[in-house]
Scaffold this motif. Structure first.
Motif, short mmCIF file in Angstrom:
data_model
loop_
_atom_site.label_atom_id
_atom_site.label_comp_id
_atom_site.label_asym_id
_atom_site.label_seq_id
_atom_site.Cartn_x
_atom_site.Cartn_y
_atom_site.Cartn_z
N PRO A 5 -9.03 -1.85 -9.71
CA PRO A 5 -9.36 -3.28 -9.62
C PRO A 5 -8.10 -4.15 -9.72
CG PRO A 5 -10.86 -2.18 -11.12
CD PRO A 5 -9.77 -1.19 -10.79
N GLU A 6 -8.07 -5.17 -8.87
CA GLU A 6 -6.91 -6.06 -8.79
C GLU A 6 -7.34 -7.52 -8.89
OE1 GLU A 6 -4.35 -5.41 -5.36
OE2 GLU A 6 -5.18 -3.39 -5.15
N LEU A 7 -6.39 -8.35 -9.23
CA LEU A 7 -6.51 -9.79 -9.13
C LEU A 7 -5.61 -10.21 -7.98
CD1 LEU A 7 -7.28 -12.65 -10.22
CD2 LEU A 7 -5.15 -12.54 -11.53
N ALA A 8 -6.13 -11.04 -7.09
CA ALA A 8 -5.33 -11.56 -5.98
C ALA A 8 -5.74 -13.00 -5.70
CB ALA A 8 -5.51 -10.71 -4.74
N PHE A 9 -4.83 -13.75 -5.11
CA PHE A 9 -5.11 -15.14 -4.80
C PHE A 9 -4.29 -15.54 -3.58
CE2 PHE A 9 -2.43 -14.44 -8.46
CZ PHE A 9 -1.20 -14.92 -8.05
#
Length: 173
Positions: free
Chosen positions: A93-97
């Motif tokens: 799982p990743e955080l991206a923006f």
């Protein structure tokens, strides 16, 4: 506040993207300047595929990127949140923006990241999150550190810095 429903922050509405949103999303996800440090969708069909695959994964994972709007406005200004990248698997799982350049530097990335971290920690209960930032993308590198990510190492094949953040241990445990 599961990520498969709308989430509100002080200034933002985070909602599941619809396929009808693809032209607006492609306006920045397909823009070389906006996406200079990451993947650029080559055409509308590629953007549509990306959105559709992530939405399919939302049903399985209980999280996927949101379309980001300012509260009370219909225009999409960004796309991001939590995801397990189906196009570059193996990182977890990743955080991206990703934001339209006209809203860069206004703190929306941090606001999105903090909302996504609440979902990751309390609703989905992800033990570890990853994130990536190009070494020259100082804004993204600072944002990730500001919200609690630690730089681990440079991934040469991607020319990205890999960041990780462990889920905080609740007080009293």
């Amino acid at each position: 506040m599961l990520s498969n429903v709308d989430v509100q922050t002080d200034r933002l509405l985070l909602a599941r993207p619809k396929l009808r949103d693809v032209p607006e999303l492609f306006g920045f996800l397909g823009d070389q300047h906006a996406m200079q440090y990451t993947h650029v969708d080559k055409d509308m069909a590629s953007c549509r595929r990306r959105i559709a695959v992530h939405e399919w994964r939302r049903r399985r994972d209980r999280f996927a990127p949101w379309a980001i709007r300012l509260k009370g406005q219909s225009e999409i200004i960004g796309w991001g949140g939590l995801y397990d990248d189906p196009f570059d698997p193996g990182w977890g799982p990743e955080l991206a923006f990703f934001f339209h350049p006209k809203v860069w530097g206004q703190g929306y990335g941090a606001e999105l990241a903090l909302a996504a971290l609440v979902v990751a920690d309390t609703e989905v209960q992800l033990p570890v999150l990853s994130a990536f930032a190009h070494p020259e993308n100082t804004g993204s590198n600072r944002l990730l550190e500001k919200v609690g990510f630690q730089a681990e190492h440079h991934v040469a094949r991607m020319n990205r810095i890999l960041y990780r953040r462990k889920r905080p241990v609740p007080a009293g445990n």
